[in-house]
Design a protein around this motif. Sequence first.
Motif, PDB file in Angstrom:
ATOM      1  N   VAL A 114       7.735  -5.078   2.657  1.00  0.00           N
ATOM      2  CA  VAL A 114       6.284  -5.259   2.707  1.00  0.00           C
ATOM      3  C   VAL A 114       5.562  -4.160   1.939  1.00  0.00           C
ATOM      4  N   THR A 115       6.022  -2.914   2.075  1.00  0.00           N
ATOM      5  CA  THR A 115       5.391  -1.792   1.373  1.00  0.00           C
ATOM      6  C   THR A 115       5.458  -1.977  -0.136  1.00  0.00           C
ATOM      7  N   ALA A 116       6.640  -2.321  -0.644  1.00  0.00           N
ATOM      8  CA  ALA A 116       6.784  -2.538  -2.085  1.00  0.00           C
ATOM      9  C   ALA A 116       5.964  -3.736  -2.546  1.00  0.00           C
ATOM     10  N   PHE A 117       5.952  -4.789  -1.727  1.00  0.00           N
ATOM     11  CA  PHE A 117       5.184  -5.988  -2.073  1.00  0.00           C
ATOM     12  C   PHE A 117       3.698  -5.681  -2.169  1.00  0.00           C
ATOM     13  N   LEU A 118       3.168  -4.961  -1.183  1.00  0.00           N
ATOM     14  CA  LEU A 118       1.738  -4.644  -1.196  1.00  0.00           C
ATOM     15  C   LEU A 118       1.384  -3.681  -2.328  1.00  0.00           C
ATOM     16  N   ALA A 119       2.276  -2.727  -2.597  1.00  0.00           N
ATOM     17  CA  ALA A 119       1.991  -1.742  -3.641  1.00  0.00           C
ATOM     18  C   ALA A 119       1.922  -2.391  -5.020  1.00  0.00           C
ATOM     19  N   VAL A 120       2.799  -3.354  -5.270  1.00  0.00           N
ATOM     20  CA  VAL A 120       2.853  -3.995  -6.581  1.00  0.00           C
ATOM     21  C   VAL A 120       2.050  -5.293  -6.613  1.00  0.00           C
ATOM     22  N   GLY A 121       1.986  -5.975  -5.476  1.00  0.00           N
ATOM     23  CA  GLY A 121       1.331  -7.279  -5.433  1.00  0.00           C
ATOM     24  C   GLY A 121      -0.137  -7.238  -5.805  1.00  0.00           C
ATOM     25  N   ARG A 122      -0.844  -6.222  -5.346  1.00  0.00           N
ATOM     26  CA  ARG A 122      -2.277  -6.122  -5.673  1.00  0.00           C
ATOM     27  C   ARG A 122      -2.467  -6.011  -7.173  1.00  0.00           C
ATOM     28  N   GLU A 123      -1.655  -5.162  -7.807  1.00  0.00           N
ATOM     29  CA  GLU A 123      -1.742  -5.029  -9.259  1.00  0.00           C
ATOM     30  C   GLU A 123      -1.407  -6.357  -9.948  1.00  0.00           C
ATOM     31  N   GLY A 124      -0.390  -7.044  -9.430  1.00  0.00           N
ATOM     32  CA  GLY A 124       0.033  -8.292 -10.053  1.00  0.00           C
ATOM     33  C   GLY A 124      -1.017  -9.380  -9.980  1.00  0.00           C
ATOM     34  N   LEU A 125      -1.654  -9.530  -8.819  1.00  0.00           N
ATOM     35  CA  LEU A 125      -2.681 -10.567  -8.676  1.00  0.00           C
ATOM     36  C   LEU A 125      -3.908 -10.253  -9.521  1.00  0.00           C
ATOM     37  N   GLU A 126      -4.316  -8.985  -9.537  1.00  0.00           N
ATOM     38  CA  GLU A 126      -5.441  -8.588 -10.384  1.00  0.00           C
ATOM     39  C   GLU A 126      -5.132  -8.859 -11.853  1.00  0.00           C
ATOM     40  N   THR A 127      -3.909  -8.512 -12.257  1.00  0.00           N
ATOM     41  CA  THR A 127      -3.516  -8.719 -13.653  1.00  0.00           C
ATOM     42  C   THR A 127      -3.517 -10.200 -14.006  1.00  0.00           C
ATOM     43  N   ALA A 128      -2.949 -11.031 -13.129  1.00  0.00           N
ATOM     44  CA  ALA A 128      -2.890 -12.470 -13.394  1.00  0.00           C
ATOM     45  C   ALA A 128      -4.285 -13.051 -13.546  1.00  0.00           C
ATOM     46  N   LEU A 129      -5.196 -12.664 -12.671  1.00  0.00           N
ATOM     47  CA  LEU A 129      -6.552 -13.208 -12.731  1.00  0.00           C
ATOM     48  C   LEU A 129      -7.286 -12.751 -13.980  1.00  0.00           C
TER      49      LEU A 129
END
Length: 298
Positions: free
Chosen positions: A118-133
């Motif tokens: 979960v920690t790795a997912f949250l740390a990278v996921g926010r960047e990934g979703l922002e980048t995709a959008l």
Amino acid sequence: MFSNYLIGLREGLEASLVVCILIAYLVKTGRRDALRPIWTGIGIAVAIALGFGSVLEFGSQELTFQAQEALGGSLSVLAVGLVTWMVFWMRRTARHLKSELHGKLDQALAMGTGALVVTAFLAVGREGLETALFVWASVHAASDGTPRPLVGVALGLATAVLLGWLFYRGALKINLAKFFTWTGAMLVVVAAGVLAYGFHDLQEADWLPGLTSLAFDISGTIPPDSWYGTLLKGVLNFQPDPTVLQVTVWLLYLVPTLTLFFAPVGFRSGKGKVTVADEQGSRPSQASQAEQGRASQA
């Protein structure tokens, strides 16, 4: 293409640095057994970001023209808002990112495998979703019927991965404070173009008035299909015949945002130079060795 390369580089490098800090800290503390859950969380975050981008791209194709323009305009405004928050956040917290991630990772290690994922997912996921959008909004704004915008994004992400690997190996040092400041400023300029184009989409969707009220029209001087017209559109999302609303929104966003962005935030010179190899451990200083020697004698 350059603007999309910049987006891929800037957003990708943030994610790469987060990954490098997490991995280097686990290696330094001898917790290599926790690397697999970290990579699992990172993989899930990347997959969700790619899925989100695919939904935006292919889902919008099933809509009517007016609905496509309304969706594109709305998401462009949202993307600019998120990216603006991100560049300001990174400018203020880049110095503390390492310690913040270390604290979260220590808590996750104490809680177990699931918490690490979960920690790795949250740390990278926010960047990934922002980048995709933002990538989707930027490609939508700069689309010229060629794959060049997507090629630019892919090259930027590839460069970011390479830089992240060099940071981790200790082969590259860079003043991250300056890097994020200047790339953030360029990203604000790109975001201004995306925002103006988003408002144009909303005008075409009949959500906003003024579609026929042009601020100027220099299409004869800078033809959109010329090489320099294509270059300006690809770099700055330039439009030779913008509406009054587009120009107004562009100015109202760009001028105050850049002014606030370059306002002093307390960076100290020399503090931004970072190599992730420092996270993997370094030789103790002579003072530290002396202190350890006195402690052992006691």
